[in-house]
Design a protein around this motif. Structure first.
Motif, short mmCIF file in Angstrom:
data_model
loop_
_atom_site.label_atom_id
_atom_site.label_comp_id
_atom_site.label_asym_id
_atom_site.label_seq_id
_atom_site.Cartn_x
_atom_site.Cartn_y
_atom_site.Cartn_z
N HIS A 1 0.68 -1.04 0.02
CA HIS A 1 0.03 0.15 0.04
C HIS A 1 0.92 1.34 -0.11
CE1 HIS A 1 -3.64 -2.32 0.85
NE2 HIS A 1 -2.81 -2.87 1.65
N GLY B 1 0.59 5.18 1.19
CA GLY B 1 -0.23 6.38 1.93
C GLY B 1 -0.40 7.76 1.03
N PRO B 2 -1.13 8.31 1.44
CA PRO B 2 -1.31 9.72 0.96
C PRO B 2 -0.08 10.32 0.55
CG PRO B 2 -2.10 9.90 2.97
CD PRO B 2 -1.49 8.57 2.93
N ASP C 1 -3.27 -1.30 5.03
CA ASP C 1 -3.97 -0.40 3.99
C ASP C 1 -4.27 0.98 5.04
OD1 ASP C 1 -5.72 0.81 2.58
OD2 ASP C 1 -6.88 -0.80 2.24
N ALA D 1 -6.11 3.27 4.31
CA ALA D 1 -7.60 3.20 4.39
C ALA D 1 -8.15 2.94 5.59
CB ALA D 1 -8.20 3.00 3.29
N PRO E 1 -9.27 5.87 8.59
CA PRO E 1 -10.71 6.49 8.33
C PRO E 1 -11.79 5.62 8.66
CG PRO E 1 -9.29 7.35 6.68
CD PRO E 1 -8.37 5.99 7.47
N ARG E 2 -11.79 4.32 8.27
CA ARG E 2 -12.91 3.41 8.50
C ARG E 2 -13.03 3.09 9.90
NH1 ARG E 2 -12.53 -1.43 4.74
NH2 ARG E 2 -14.82 -1.44 4.95
N LEU F 1 -1.87 5.37 9.61
CA LEU F 1 -3.36 5.25 9.39
C LEU F 1 -4.19 6.59 9.54
CD1 LEU F 1 -3.66 2.10 11.56
CD2 LEU F 1 -3.89 2.16 9.21
N GLU G 1 -13.71 -5.90 4.85
CA GLU G 1 -15.23 -5.33 4.85
C GLU G 1 -15.87 -6.08 5.60
OE1 GLU G 1 -18.35 -3.45 4.90
OE2 GLU G 1 -16.40 -2.48 4.35
#
Length: 172
Positions: free
Chosen positions: A25, A27-28, A43, A45, A48-49, A75, A149
């Motif tokens: 992964h 990151g931004p 990950d 993402a 935020p999840r 994260l 998920e």
């Protein structure tokens, strides 16, 4: 009341023991900073999840404060409280429960909580049911894949059913 969410890292946020090579992964701001050679398996993402669940996140990992130094920035999480799970490692607890179980229940102090870990067993669930007065979800994550998920769906459903779901956003 907002539920606590206790987060393990190895096998929960950081998958291992499954498909190789693992997805890498970004990151931004590109790859993760140096400090842990497997951090890019996590990950970014997920941060935020996890926050979107509306729970109070708490580290429950042998990484202890390194979780805040190395993983929280990746994260996008603020520094989180840390359960001293190492305090339970001297003698194996009786009954086959995990050594983190007692420190987590003590830290929760009766508050509703979710515990995400890849080593939870029925012995932990039984012990928590007998020793924790509030609602608790002990959810075992598949260590080969880490948090997915389907795991989030279980947590969201439990939070809703336990009356701990976040309030809907207010209209602007």
């Amino acid at each position: 009341m907002r539920a606590l969410i206790f987060l393990d890292i190895d096998g929960t946020l950081l998958p291992f023991g499954g498909e190789d090579p693992y997805p890498v992964h970004q990151g931004p701001n590109g790859p993760p900073p140096a400090g842990h050679p497997l951090l890019d398996r996590v990950d970014p993402a997920l941060g935020p999840r996890l926050l979107a669940l509306g729970c109070v996140p708490v580290w429950a990992t042998t990484w202890l404060d390194d979780a805040n130094t190395l993983l929280a920035p990746w994260l996008g999480l603020p520094p989180l409280p840390v359960v001293d799970v190492a305090s339970g490692t001297e003698d194996p607890p009786p009954g086959g429960r995990h050594w983190k179980t007692g420190p987590i229940v003590a830290w929760a102090a009766g508050r509703p909580f979710v515990w995400l870990d890849d080593e939870i067993t029925g012995a932990d669930r039984a012990w928590v049911a007998a020793h924790h007065p509030g609602p608790a979800l002990l959810h075992r994550v598949d260590h080969r894949h880490g948090l997915r998920e389907a795991d989030f769906a279980v947590v969201r459903a439990w939070l809703r059913d336990a009356g701990c779901a976040p309030a809907p956003p207010r209209p602007a």
